[in-house]
Design a protein around this motif. Structure first.
Motif, short mmCIF file in Angstrom:
data_model
loop_
_atom_site.label_atom_id
_atom_site.label_comp_id
_atom_site.label_asym_id
_atom_site.label_seq_id
_atom_site.Cartn_x
_atom_site.Cartn_y
_atom_site.Cartn_z
N ASP A 158 38.43 116.73 39.02
CA ASP A 158 37.65 117.47 39.94
C ASP A 158 38.54 117.73 41.29
OD1 ASP A 158 35.52 117.52 38.19
OD2 ASP A 158 34.60 116.04 38.98
N LEU A 159 39.02 116.57 41.79
CA LEU A 159 39.75 116.71 42.97
C LEU A 159 40.74 117.44 42.74
CD1 LEU A 159 39.91 112.86 44.10
CD2 LEU A 159 38.80 114.62 45.31
N LYS A 160 41.57 117.38 41.99
CA LYS A 160 43.05 118.27 41.88
C LYS A 160 42.37 119.65 41.61
CE LYS A 160 47.39 118.87 40.03
NZ LYS A 160 48.36 118.17 39.13
N ARG A 161 41.58 120.00 41.04
CA ARG A 161 41.27 121.36 40.49
C ARG A 161 40.58 122.00 42.15
NH1 ARG A 161 37.07 120.60 37.68
NH2 ARG A 161 35.34 120.70 39.23
N GLU A 162 39.59 121.29 42.66
CA GLU A 162 39.11 122.02 44.14
C GLU A 162 39.90 121.84 45.17
OE1 GLU A 162 36.27 123.54 43.64
OE2 GLU A 162 36.16 122.93 41.52
N ARG A 163 40.88 120.98 45.24
CA ARG A 163 41.82 120.76 46.39
C ARG A 163 42.85 121.92 46.41
NH1 ARG A 163 47.00 119.66 46.35
NH2 ARG A 163 47.29 118.49 44.44
N LEU A 164 43.28 121.97 44.95
CA LEU A 164 44.14 123.49 45.14
C LEU A 164 43.34 124.66 44.89
CD1 LEU A 164 46.09 122.35 41.58
CD2 LEU A 164 46.80 122.64 44.06
N ARG A 165 42.05 124.87 44.49
CA ARG A 165 41.31 126.01 44.82
C ARG A 165 40.95 126.37 46.22
NH1 ARG A 165 35.85 125.97 41.59
NH2 ARG A 165 37.25 126.57 40.03
N ILE B 26 34.10 113.54 50.22
CA ILE B 26 35.02 114.40 49.53
C ILE B 26 33.96 115.47 48.96
CG2 ILE B 26 35.89 114.39 46.95
CD1 ILE B 26 36.77 111.21 47.46
N ALA B 27 32.66 115.10 48.49
CA ALA B 27 31.82 116.38 48.21
C ALA B 27 31.62 117.50 49.30
CB ALA B 27 30.49 115.83 47.88
N ASP B 28 31.63 117.24 50.47
CA ASP B 28 31.36 118.08 51.32
C ASP B 28 32.93 119.04 51.66
OD1 ASP B 28 29.94 119.19 53.64
OD2 ASP B 28 31.48 118.28 54.97
N LEU B 29 33.79 118.33 51.67
CA LEU B 29 35.40 118.99 52.03
C LEU B 29 35.56 120.04 50.84
CD1 LEU B 29 37.18 116.26 53.44
CD2 LEU B 29 36.59 118.38 54.50
N LEU B 30 35.22 119.45 49.53
CA LEU B 30 35.57 120.26 48.34
C LEU B 30 34.37 120.84 47.56
CD1 LEU B 30 38.05 117.76 46.76
CD2 LEU B 30 38.42 119.57 48.35
N ASP B 31 33.25 120.77 48.28
CA ASP B 31 32.14 121.66 47.95
C ASP B 31 31.69 121.25 46.30
OD1 ASP B 31 29.84 123.40 48.11
OD2 ASP B 31 31.17 124.98 47.17
N LEU B 32 31.82 119.84 46.22
CA LEU B 32 31.27 119.31 44.90
C LEU B 32 29.85 118.82 45.21
CD1 LEU B 32 34.65 117.65 44.04
CD2 LEU B 32 33.72 119.37 42.87
N SER B 33 29.49 118.57 44.28
CA SER B 33 28.06 117.63 44.14
C SER B 33 28.22 116.42 44.17
CB SER B 33 27.18 118.12 42.73
OG SER B 33 26.39 117.01 42.69
N GLU B 34 27.44 115.95 45.32
CA GLU B 34 27.58 114.33 45.44
C GLU B 34 27.07 113.32 44.52
OE1 GLU B 34 26.56 111.05 48.93
OE2 GLU B 34 26.45 113.04 49.66
N ILE B 35 25.80 114.01 43.67
CA ILE B 35 25.35 113.46 42.76
C ILE B 35 26.18 113.30 41.64
CG2 ILE B 35 23.59 113.92 40.89
CD1 ILE B 35 21.76 114.86 43.20
N HIS B 36 26.90 114.61 41.03
CA HIS B 36 28.12 114.46 40.23
C HIS B 36 29.04 113.52 40.28
CE1 HIS B 36 30.80 115.99 37.23
NE2 HIS B 36 31.88 115.99 38.05
N LEU B 37 29.73 113.40 41.58
CA LEU B 37 30.67 112.21 41.85
C LEU B 37 30.03 111.00 41.73
CD1 LEU B 37 32.24 114.01 45.08
CD2 LEU B 37 33.06 113.95 42.55
N LEU B 38 28.91 110.79 42.07
CA LEU B 38 28.32 109.21 41.88
C LEU B 38 28.01 109.02 40.28
CD1 LEU B 38 25.54 109.41 44.96
CD2 LEU B 38 27.77 108.00 44.63
N LEU B 39 27.83 110.14 39.64
CA LEU B 39 27.65 109.83 38.13
C LEU B 39 28.93 109.42 37.50
CD1 LEU B 39 25.11 112.82 37.08
CD2 LEU B 39 24.83 110.16 37.17
#
Length: 81
Positions: A15-22, A59-72
């Motif tokens: 997730d990190l790599k994909r969204e960082r590159l995006r 991380i969730a905020d910067l990369l527009d990821l779901s914080e719930i997903h990251l916690l899961l």
């Protein structure tokens, strides 16, 4: 019940790599924004180390990821050993 995001459990590394590159962030730029070193970002993306839970909201905020997903993903990793 999908919110448009992929509901599969992935890894934070992927997730990190994909969204960082995006978002066209270098590892160094992302590291600066998160207050960690570039080597830390690299280790996270290679699944060698895992972000501390305190970093997950930013991380969730910067990369527009779901914080719930990251916690899961975080909880699944801890349960897997």
């Amino acid at each position: 019940m999908s919110n448009g995001q992929d509901d599969r459990i992935t890894t934070i590394a992927a997730d990190l790599k994909r969204e960082r590159l995006r978002r066209k962030f270098s590892q160094k730029q992302l590291a600066r924004k998160l207050g960690v070193s570039k080597t830390t970002i690299s280790a996270w993306e290679r699944d060698v180390r895992f972000p501390k839970e305190q970093h997950l909201p930013l991380i969730a905020d910067l990369l527009d990821l779901s914080e719930i997903h990251l916690l899961l993903v975080s909880k699944n990793r801890k349960m897997a050993g």
